[in-house]
Each structure stands twice: as structure tokens, then as C-alpha cells.
Scaffold this active site. Structure first.
Site, PDB file in Angstrom:
ATOM      1  N   ILE A  63       7.272  74.266  58.597  1.00 26.61           N
ATOM      2  CA  ILE A  63       6.074  74.590  57.950  1.00 26.61           C
ATOM      3  C   ILE A  63       5.485  75.934  58.176  1.00 26.61           C
ATOM      4  O   ILE A  63       4.409  76.383  58.795  1.00 26.61           O
ATOM      5  CB  ILE A  63       5.076  73.298  58.048  1.00 26.61           C
ATOM      6  N   PRO A  64       6.212  77.151  57.490  1.00 22.63           N
ATOM      7  CA  PRO A  64       5.714  78.493  58.035  1.00 22.63           C
ATOM      8  C   PRO A  64       4.519  78.649  57.082  1.00 22.63           C
ATOM      9  O   PRO A  64       4.181  77.820  55.981  1.00 22.63           O
ATOM     10  CB  PRO A  64       6.797  79.538  57.247  1.00 22.63           C
ATOM     11  N   HIS A  65       3.098  79.121  57.547  1.00 20.44           N
ATOM     12  CA  HIS A  65       2.055  79.135  56.888  1.00 20.44           C
ATOM     13  C   HIS A  65       1.182  80.633  57.340  1.00 20.44           C
ATOM     14  O   HIS A  65       1.586  81.102  58.178  1.00 20.44           O
ATOM     15  CB  HIS A  65       1.058  78.296  57.239  1.00 20.44           C
ATOM     16  N   ALA A  66       0.227  81.012  56.427  1.00 18.94           N
ATOM     17  CA  ALA A  66      -0.442  82.085  56.683  1.00 18.94           C
ATOM     18  C   ALA A  66      -1.733  81.874  55.734  1.00 18.94           C
ATOM     19  O   ALA A  66      -1.926  81.325  54.952  1.00 18.94           O
ATOM     20  CB  ALA A  66       0.231  83.218  56.099  1.00 18.94           C
TER      21      ALA A  66
END
Length: 168
Positions: A63-66
């Protein structure tokens, strides 16, 4: 939480990549083009977060996030990779499901609860259904059903990564 911010156009099935950076790059470009966001800003946000620690949560899911100042509502994409790639997750399983989230920095207080909910969803039996889905419509139908929780509602992310998410 997931299906309201995800449309058919945000789903990519069986994307071929050469590894983690390639996958994140392709996903960032796709999100930027769909939303009109700057590609480099999206890519930088995802890479900066990933440098803090892998966003792989185990069982072949990441779950890559920014957190971004330039958006006012969450943006997401779901990508199924073929073949799976090394994502440096806690269990070393290759990742083939990537749920990418861009969250408004102005709504930071709601981000960690939302991330926790996402982690819970991706630790249910629905993950296997998503791996077998044949279309974006089928993926959305799976995500709209109420998940039966099989695992504790814990997302395995490095403590340093969670602290950094709050500051990032």
C-alpha cells in the site's frame, strides 16, 4: 473506504514491471495522467515514503502512499502485477497487488484511520478474489462486498514509517 475513491479507470490488471521502482513509476504516471497531477510530484511523494521503509504489508500486498498538499480529496489506484515483484515486505512474499493512495495533507488526521481500514481489507480472503478477477468491474464488485475479517486489524509497517507518515 476503498471503493468510493476507486473507479474502473483506476484499476490496472496484470501490469508488467521490472521491479519496485518500475512499478511505482508506472503507477505514478498513470495516476498523474488520470488526475491532472504533476507526474514528478506524485512519483517523488511515493518514492520519499518508500525510502522510509517498505509499504509492503505481507501476503503479496503493498500500500504505497503519500500525503500531498496539492490535492483536496484522496486519490487511489489498484494495480495487479504479472508477474509479482520483490517489494521488501515483512514476509518477503513477492507482491502482485498494489493499492496506491494519495491523501490530502490538509486531512492528515483522517489518514491513519483510513490506512488502517485499507490494511484490514487487504488482509482478508478478498485478496485471493482480487488476484483472480478478470475485469475492473469484477474488482469493484469484490471491493464493495463486506469483508470477513480473518486476521487481526494490524498493518505491518515499520514504526519509523508510520511516524514519518504523520510528518511527511
Amino acid at each position: 473506504m476503498i471503493s468510493p475513491i476507486l473507479s474502473k479507470e483506476d484499476i490496472s490488471l496484470d501490469l508488467a514491471t521490472k521491479g519496485k521502482q518500475s512499478a511505482l513509476s508506472k503507477i505514478a504516471i498513470r495516476i498523474a495522467r488520470r488526475t491532472g497531477l504533476d507526474e514528478q510530484m506524485v512519483l517523488r511523494g511515493l518514492f520519499d515514503r518508500e525510502r522510509l521503509g517498505s509499504t509492503g504489508i505481507g501476503r503479496g500486498v503493498a500500500i504505497p502512499h503519500a500525503l500531498l498538499s496539492t490535492i483536496s480529496s484522496p486519490v487511489a489506484s489498484l494495480t495487479r502485477l504479472a508477474p509479482p515483484i520483490d517489494f521488501e515486505g515483512p514476509d518477503d512474499d513477492p507482491v502482485n497487488l498494489i493499492y496506491t493512495v494519495l491523501w490530502p495533507r490538509s486531512a492528515t488526521s483522517t489518514f491513519l484511520p483510513a490506512l488502517s481500514q485499507m490494511c484490514r481489507l487487504f488482509r482478508t480472503s478478498q485478496v485471493e478474489q482480487l488476484r483472480q478477477a478478470r475485469s475492473s468491474d469484477e474488482v469493484l464488485a469484490i471491493l464493495e462486498t463486506e469483508p470477513h475479517q480473518e486476521f487481526p486489524p494490524v498493518c505491518i509497517l515499520p514504526v519509523s514509517g508510520l511516524a514519518a507518515v504523520q510528518q511527511h
